[in-house]
Every structure is written in C-alpha cells, then in structure tokens.
Write an enzyme that holds these catalytic residues in place. Structure first.
Site, PDB file in Angstrom:
ATOM      1  NE  ARG A  14      -2.312   1.116   3.548  1.00  0.00           N
ATOM      2  CZ  ARG A  14      -2.378   2.271   4.189  1.00  0.00           C
ATOM      3  NH1 ARG A  14      -2.978   3.207   3.551  1.00  0.00           N
ATOM      4  NH2 ARG A  14      -1.928   2.316   5.522  1.00  0.00           N
ATOM      5  CG  ASN A  24       5.816  -0.820   0.523  1.00  0.00           C
ATOM      6  OD1 ASN A  24       6.022  -1.533   1.388  1.00  0.00           O
ATOM      7  ND2 ASN A  24       4.290  -0.355   0.816  1.00  0.00           N
ATOM      8  CB  SER A  83      -7.853  -1.797   4.446  1.00  0.00           C
ATOM      9  OG  SER A  83      -8.753  -0.916   3.921  1.00  0.00           O
ATOM     10  CB  SER A  85      -2.745  -8.072   5.418  1.00  0.00           C
ATOM     11  OG  SER A  85      -1.954  -7.190   5.825  1.00  0.00           O
ATOM     12  NE  ARG A 163       7.929 -11.909  37.568  1.00  0.00           N
ATOM     13  CZ  ARG A 163       7.181 -11.281  38.702  1.00  0.00           C
ATOM     14  NH1 ARG A 163       7.919 -11.364  39.817  1.00  0.00           N
ATOM     15  NH2 ARG A 163       6.074 -10.480  38.653  1.00  0.00           N
TER      16      ARG A 163
END
Length: 234
Positions: A14, A24, A83, A85, A163
């Site tokens: 995108r 990108n 949106s 993936s 722990r």
C-alpha cells in the site's frame, strides 16, 4: 510434476506509509524494498506465480519494472488505514482463483529468503497442517513484563508466583515476525485468518526477521544485509 500444488505469492504494498514515507519502493542497497520480496518469491522452489497488490501507481510501475507481471490495482476500499491484509489477500484470490496455496509476503521483510518460504510450505505438507506462519525467538519474555497502576506501582503482567527467578529458566517463546504466511486457499477462505488452532510454525533466525516500519528498522536491515555480504548484480 503435473499434480504439484499451484502456489500464489501475494506481495501487498500500500502507498502512503506514515512511519517511513515511500518505504515500499525506497532503495535498500540499490534495490527498491519491494524487490527483495519479489526476489525471494522467485527463489522459492514451489511458488508458481507472484502477484503485487497496491493502490499506488508508482509502486505498481516499480514492481512491473522488477519483473512483477501480475500487478493488481487495489480497490480504494481496501487501501484505507483500517483495511486488513486478509481482505487484500481474499480480493486477490477472487481475481486469481486458480491456486491451491497462497503465501503472503509483506515487502517490509526484506531479509526473508526463498528457503524460508519453502520451509513454511514444507512444514504444511509434511504435517498436514492447512497453514504455517514464520516466527522468531521472542526478544523479551512476558514473564518479566509489568504494567504500572494508578499509584505508580508495578503490576505483574503474568502470575508472579509462576515467574522464573533466573533468565535461563524462562520458557522458550516465539513471536510472529511477519515474514511468511502460508495457507491452503480453500481453508483460508473459510477461516479468514492465517492463525488458527491448526496453524503450525516455522522458526526463522532473528537476523532475518527484521520488519521495517521506521527509519531505524530500515537502517538495521541495511546493516544486516551488508553483514550478510549481499552482492547485487551489476
């Protein structure tokens, strides 16, 4: 082999990155970032075809220049910040339905190799699992993580009685690294997620698990690639 599964790799890219604008297609050691994922897909022994999905004409143009002949313009409703993936993957599979398996390769994982992709697919095929995701050893253990309450006191994230007191006694844990998501197409259409009870994992070393979101991540990828002795073609 005529009965070999048909595998589609999808590279979602995108435009409009906020953490690192233009990431990108930003040059990484002389190659646009997206090119590293395209090269990894081509290096795979099993991927049949590669499709790039983007809302940005410049990204699609760069991808085509790098040999990505299946470049799909993403619908505007799938290019918003919210949106997912998965919606992008399913939309590409609707356009290109003739595949048995799909592999999602995010361009922000440039150190992933063709062998990493193949290992994920092989893990599915040898175990009979419908999906596999790549993971790496967790950098920090949740056993030593805390919240802070309203008075400023530490609040243990996990039960303090359980722990471990020594680091070497901590359980071995892994985190998703975002490099490889593989699934059988019919199963993915039903589950709408790569992550389910049936999903298996393939472990990648931390040195190949960089996920680029910021300039610091980008610089780390440059450093690791230089350390790996990457030689670009002339």
């Amino acid at each position: 082999m005529s009965d070999a599964p048909r595998v589609l790799a999808i590279v979602p890219a995108r435009g409009g990155s906020k953490g690192l604008p233009g990431k990108n297609i930003r040059p990484l050691l002389g190659k646009p970032l997206i090119g590293w994922s395209l090269d990894a897909a081509r290096a795979s022994r099993y991927i049949t075809d590669v499709a790039v999905s983007s809302d940005d004409p410049e990204i699609l143009s760069v991808a085509q220049g790098l040999g990505a002949h299946m470049s799909l313009t993403r619908p505007p409703e799938l290019a918003r910040d919210e949106s997912s993936s998965m919606d992008v993957v399913l939309q590409v599979l609707d356009v290109l339905p003739a595949y048995d398996w799909v592999v999602l390769l995010q361009p922000t994982s440039p150190l992933r190799t063709g062998a990493d992709i193949d290992a994920a697919l092989e893990r599915c095929w040898t175990t009979g699992a419908p999906a596999c995701v790549s993971v790496s050893p967790a950098a920090e253990s949740p056993w030593w993580m805390f919240g802070i309450d309203v008075s400023g006191r530490l609040a243990s994230f996990l039960p303090p009685a359980q722990r471990p007191t020594r680091r070497q006694d901590l359980p071995e844990l892994y985190s998703l690294n975002g490099a490889v998501y593989a699934a059988r197409v019919d199963w993915l259409r039903q589950s709408r997620s790569f992550l389910a009870e049936e999903t298996v994992a393939v472990v990648m070393p931390t040195a190949r698990a960089v996920d680029i979101d910021t300039l610091e991540d980008f610089q780390q990828a440059e450093y690791l690639l230089n350390q790996r002795g990457t030689v670009l073609p002339p």
